[in-house]
Design a protein around this motif. Structure first.
Motif: not given
Length: 605
Positions: A226-227, A475, A224, A445, A532, A536
């Motif tokens: 790295w996202f 995502s 998460g 990511p 997410g 996103g």
């Protein structure tokens, strides 16, 4: 009971405990087979020394950057030779944020599990905080910390680490809280009868009982973090272009310049970093976590890991243990003479009992949090009141469009992840073969792939509104897949035997066995996938690709644009509406579905 076994001891009768250092060096060469033992020690010591040296070098290198003169927009070098340093800086930020997240999880879990009053305040607070997108935290953190540390990069680095923290902390905190309230009362009673102090119970019972959940959620938290790597390391706030050296800013600059070669190099470097972290950190940690099991599986064989075995055999580990024990003895020598006079002091009655003192501290903490919440609420209301009626109209339209995109993304992700997860989960051989690949792909990511996907779909004349849905699927889909695999794989084997006895085949077997077994995991996957996808939208609806800004009407696009223009009232209005939608949907839809999954389809029912 909690099993605390060492994999080395299970797989190898020799652990080195029966030999001293001198005996290993002298007898190890002379005794038959001793050369193998000595070489094993040397290899283990070299591996541990190399890992420790690499960690120290990474910290020292990052510390220099941490104390560097403040530059709002550092020039990013797109040459391949610069990538190792950028990957190193991003990795240290992610690990630092994860360490802070674990400390937060311990504090939150203990407070919420030990006090009903704290639980009533902290659980809804976590529900709200995890619904706020990263850009909702960004302006306050950046402006505040840069002002506190003028002239140095310290403030900007701290802001980046804390923004990564906001993507990592919440699931760890909830995992630890759930583990604490799930510890069997007989074990707690045994700790009290043994005379363990609170710290000893925390260290020897509560943390081991929560170890496996903390490890697996730590892996999800790292993914998460790295996202939003590109946003955390390179972002605009009004007229200021804040940028830090890292793989996220490298990718961001490559996207701005349309340098596809640099984009591919950034993706390859990110994959290499994820694989290295998984092999060198998470995999040994998962195997080590098997030592702590709250079950009766003490006789089962444990999975092993070559790196963990080398570390456990090294002399550095034993020296570290000796140093720790010496430090504890020294601290006791210093503390014990001070404790006796303090215990003799006449203390006020409310503090005379340990439980009462802890209760007072909890109430003080709640009061401090309440005062901070009231102050923050006042500031929030001031900003919301500054939002003009036309802007509210735009926020509502954007929220409706984004809501539809999120729902479509979850439906599309479910359409392939549910059957794929069932197929993988019911086949241990297939699951073992595909799990490392799926884990690496899921940890990557997705926003780093967004520019390439957007350019590819744009070349096919796909409208960016539809492209945003595809990006949201990227995502969110892995949350559904992972949870379905876990639910099906953990289903009792007796259910499959019963299905065989009743002759369930084909579609009937799916309806009567696989879908009910997958449903609890599917609901959990829906909840996390929707979260997410909402986060996103910040990138999926407002994206720089090929030197061009691609945007579509939506709440994520509105929040991103408000952040870039430093329009704080509009940013606040967008974040408040997004949080309200997420929290309301969680209460009205996800929680009833989760209750249904637990009561009707749970394996314990």
């Amino acid at each position: 009971m909690i099993s605390a076994r060492t994999p080395v001891q299970d797989n190898d009768q020799w652990t080195g405990a029966d030999l001293t250092r001198e005996e290993i060096h002298t007898v190890g060469v002379q005794h038959h087979g001793g050369g193998k033992i000595a070489s094993r020690w040397r290899l283990a010591d070299l591996v541990v020394l190399g890992l420790v040296g690499a960690a120290v070098a990474a910290i020292v290198s990052f510390a220099r950057e941490f104390r560097a003169p403040y530059l709002p927009a550092i020039q990013i070098d797109l040459a391949p030779r610069a990538l190792p340093h950028y990957v190193l800086y991003s990795l240290v930020r992610g690990v630092s944020a994860l360490a802070i997240s674990y400390l937060f999880a311990f504090g939150f879990g203990l407070a919420a599990a030990s006090s009903r009053a704290a639980e009533r305040v902290l659980l809804p607070l976590i529900d709200i905080l995890q619904s706020i997108p990263v850009l909702g935290f960004l302006p306050g953190l950046v402006l505040g910390l840069v002002a506190i540390f003028p002239g140095r990069n310290t403030g900007l680095e701290l802001a980046a680490i804390l923004m990564i923290f906001t993507a990592q902390a919440w699931n760890l905190a909830l995992s630890f809280y759930q583990s604490l309230i799930s510890v069997p009362e007989p074990l707690r009673e045994a700790c009290r009868l043994s005379g363990w102090r609170r710290w000893e119970t925390f260290r020897r019972l509560e943390v081991p009982a929560a170890a496996q959940g903390l490890i697996w959620n730590g892996m999800l938290s790292m993914a998460g973090g790295w996202f939003f790597l590109m946003v955390n390391e390179s972002f605009q706030l009004g007229n200021h272009d804040f940028r830090l050296p890292g793989i996220g800013s490298y990718m961001s600059v490559a996207v701005e310049r349309g340098d596809r070669g640099a984009m591919v190099l950034a993706i390859l470097a990110m994959i290499a970093m994820i694989v290295a972290v998984d092999r060198l950190f998470w995999r040994p940690l998962v195997v080590w976590g098997q030592r702590f099991r709250l079950d009766d599986s003490a006789g089962e064989a444990l999975e092993t890991n070559w790196l963990l075995e080398l570390v456990l055999r090294s002399r550095w580990r034993r020296r570290t243990g000796a140093i720790r024990r010496s430090a504890v003895r020294t601290a006791n020598l210093i503390i014990r003479p001070i404790q006796a006079p303090l215990k003799a002091l006449p203390l006020p009655t409310p503090y005379g009992h340990g439980a009462t003192a802890r209760r007072v501290l909890v109430y003080l903490l709640i009061a401090a949090l309440g005062a901070g919440a009231v102050w923050g609420l006042v500031q929030l209301v001031r900003l919301v009141l500054d939002v003009a009626p036309p802007e509210w109209h735009a926020i509502m339209i954007a929220a409706g469009l984004t809501f539809l995109r999120v729902i479509v993304a979850v439906v599309v992700g479910t359409a392939w992840a549910l059957p794929a997860g069932i197929v993988i989960g019911r086949s241990p051989r297939l699951g073992h073969a595909l799990q490392p690949v799926i884990q690496i792909v899921a940890s990557f990511p997705a926003p780093m792939l967004f520019p390439l996907v957007a350019l590819g779909l744009g070349a096919l004349a796909v409208p960016f509104g539809s492209t945003a849905v595809v990006l949201l699927v990227l995502s969110s889909q892995w949350y559904i897949l992972f949870n379905v695999i876990a639910a099906v794989a953990s289903a009792p084997p007796q259910l499959a035997e019963a299905a065989d006895i009743f002759g369930l085949r084909g579609a009937a077997r799916w309806r009567g066995l696989y879908l009910p077994a997958a449903f609890p995991g599917l609901v959990t996957g829906w909840i996390t996938a929707a979260g997410g996808a909402w986060n996103g939208t910040i990138i999926a609806e407002y994206l720089q690709a090929g030197g061009t800004l691609h945007a579509t009407t939506g709440l994520g696009s509105l929040i991103s644009e408000a952040t870039a223009q430093a329009n704080f009232p509009l940013l606040t209005g967008g974040v408040v509406v997004m949080s309200a939608i997420v929290v309301t949907w969680n209460r009205l839809v996800w929680r009833p579905l989760a209750h249904l999954a637990q009561t009707r389809f749970g394996t314990t029912q």
